[in-house]
Design an enzyme around this catalytic site. Structure first.
Site, short mmCIF file in Angstrom:
data_model
loop_
_atom_site.label_atom_id
_atom_site.label_comp_id
_atom_site.label_asym_id
_atom_site.label_seq_id
_atom_site.Cartn_x
_atom_site.Cartn_y
_atom_site.Cartn_z
N ARG A 101 0.88 -1.19 0.00
CA ARG A 101 0.00 0.00 0.00
C ARG A 101 0.90 1.22 0.00
NH1 ARG A 101 -5.43 1.52 3.29
NH2 ARG A 101 -6.19 0.13 1.67
N HIS A 128 -7.24 0.78 -6.71
CA HIS A 128 -7.49 -0.04 -5.50
C HIS A 128 -8.13 -1.36 -5.97
CE1 HIS A 128 -7.90 -1.16 -1.47
NE2 HIS A 128 -8.75 -0.26 -1.01
N GLN A 131 -10.22 -3.83 -3.62
CA GLN A 131 -11.54 -3.35 -3.20
C GLN A 131 -12.57 -3.58 -4.29
OE1 GLN A 131 -12.35 -1.73 -0.05
NE2 GLN A 131 -14.36 -2.30 -0.81
N ASP A 220 -17.04 7.41 -2.15
CA ASP A 220 -15.78 7.23 -1.41
C ASP A 220 -15.45 8.58 -0.80
OD1 ASP A 220 -13.28 6.36 -0.51
OD2 ASP A 220 -12.32 6.52 -2.48
N CYS A 260 -16.45 1.95 0.12
CA CYS A 260 -15.31 1.08 0.47
C CYS A 260 -14.89 1.25 1.92
CB CYS A 260 -14.14 1.36 -0.48
SG CYS A 260 -13.45 3.02 -0.33
N ARG A 288 -13.58 -8.38 1.29
CA ARG A 288 -12.15 -8.18 1.04
C ARG A 288 -11.39 -9.48 1.32
NH1 ARG A 288 -10.04 -3.08 1.21
NH2 ARG A 288 -8.20 -4.24 0.47
N1 CP Z 1 -11.32 0.09 2.10
C1 CP Z 1 -10.05 0.01 2.57
O1 CP Z 1 -9.09 -0.23 1.84
O2 CP Z 1 -9.96 0.17 3.92
P1 CP Z 1 -8.62 0.37 4.75
O3 CP Z 1 -8.02 1.68 4.35
O4 CP Z 1 -9.06 0.33 6.18
O5 CP Z 1 -7.66 -0.76 4.45
N1 NVA Z 2 -9.74 6.82 -1.96
C1 NVA Z 2 -9.44 6.42 -0.60
C2 NVA Z 2 -9.70 4.96 -0.41
C3 NVA Z 2 -9.52 4.48 1.01
C4 NVA Z 2 -9.71 3.00 1.14
C5 NVA Z 2 -8.00 6.76 -0.28
O1 NVA Z 2 -7.13 6.56 -1.12
O2 NVA Z 2 -7.74 7.23 0.85
#
Ligand code: CP
Ligand code: NVA
Length: 302
Positions: A101, A128, A131, A220, A260, A288
């Site tokens: 990540r 992502h 997700q 989101d 999400c 997930r």
């Molecule tokens: N939706 C999602 O990726 O959640 P987190 O940021 O908690 O991993």
């Molecule tokens: N678009 C958001 C998704 C979080 C799961 C971000 O990148 O923070």
């Protein structure tokens, strides 16, 4: 499939195979399971916060027989400037796979190239993918296998963010109708639309037009991780795209709202809408685990 770097890099057949396996693994949870990651060590290399992604990968890899190391870049030499290609060549000699990540998509791509181990994008600024696989699994559970085929799906708010882009690539690969609505400055630019070349994806500044007759309405956060300095200016422009009860009155009967998570109530979604659609939203979070176990199982075959 050697890596999961983006929805863009998957074919429609690969997405369908992942969804089918995700359904099977969910049904089998609690029964004795295959252990394709037995004896393997997987690194979770995270530069951004996470609740769902971290826990679902740690639990999923464990259920498939593997062992995880959670590696925050705050503690790694990567965080002090060691290049990704050096980190990748070191970890590739010790780990069997990596879940990353981070900010730049190129870093995940470079890690995969230099480490030569299966690499999964657990969110970048670009996409992502995990997700979106969980969301498609959820959609199929609610509406039936392949139900997205004849469905209008809407995405409101910061549509050119990682979630919006993964939805766009999913629409391109699977062919469903995707309507994106957000302020003009947040709509996808011509370059990405030309690259997608998908007449089934429409963009509008009119939230009602996007939601009209949509069966799944996604939103989101308006402020993705790393964009905290844009909070004030962005929020003002995004309020017309809040998912609220009035807007949903034009959606298809039997519609679902997806998010999400984490959700910011009173901003991209109202409290009453989130709670009314909690069953789908928290199912997305649970899925997930199942979708990612499918990804891990398929990567373990390569
Ligand atoms: N939706 C999602 O990726 O959640 P987190 O940021 O908690 O991993
Ligand atoms: N678009 C958001 C998704 C979080 C799961 C971000 O990148 O923070």
């Amino acid at each position: 499939m050697k890596n999961l770097l983006s929805i863009e890099s998957l074919s429609g057949e690969e997405i369908a195979e992942l969804l089918e396996l995700g359904h099977q693994l969910k049904a089998l949870r609690g029964e004795p399971q295959k252990q394709p990651l037995s004896g393997q060590s997987w690194g979770l290399i995270f530069s951004k916060s996470s609740t769902r992604t971290r826990v679902s990968f740690e639990v999923g890899i464990g259920e498939l027989g593997g062992h995880t190391l959670f590696l925050s870049t705050r503690d790694m030499q990567l965080g002090r400037g060691e290049p990704i290609k050096d980190t990748a060549r070191v970890l590739g000699r010790m780990l069997h796979g990596a879940v990353i990540r981070t900010y730049a998509q190129q870093d995940v791509e470079d890690f995969a190239t230099y480490s030569e181990i299966p690499t999964i994008n657990a969110l970048t600024d670009q996409e992502h993918p995990c997700q979106i696989l969980a969301d498609l699994l959820t959609l199929e559970e609610i509406y039936g296998r392949g139900a997205w085929k004849n469905m209008k799906i809407a995405f409101l708010g910061d549509v050119d963010n990682n979630m919006g882009r993964s939805w766009m690539w999913a629409a391109k690969k699977l062919g469903f109708n995707l309507a994106l609505a957000g302020p003009q400055q947040a709509l996808p630019n011509q370059k990405i639309l030309a690259k997608l070349d998908a007449p089934n994806i429409t963009c509008t500044t009119d939230a009602v037009e996007a939601v009209r007759c949509a069966t799944v309405i996604n939103t989101d956060t308006w402020i993705s991780m790393g964009q905290e300095d844009q909070k004030g200016s962005k929020e003002r422009a995004f309020f017309p795209y809040q998912v609220n009860r009035e807007l949903l009155s034009v959606a298809e009967p039997g519609h679902s709202v997806f998010h999400c998570l984490p959700a910011y109530r009173g901003y991209e979604i109202t409290e009453d809408v989130l709670e009314a659609h909690a069953s789908a939203i928290f199912r997305e979070a649970e899925n997930r685990l199942h979708a990612q176990k499918a990804v891990l199982s398929i990567l373990s075959r390569s």
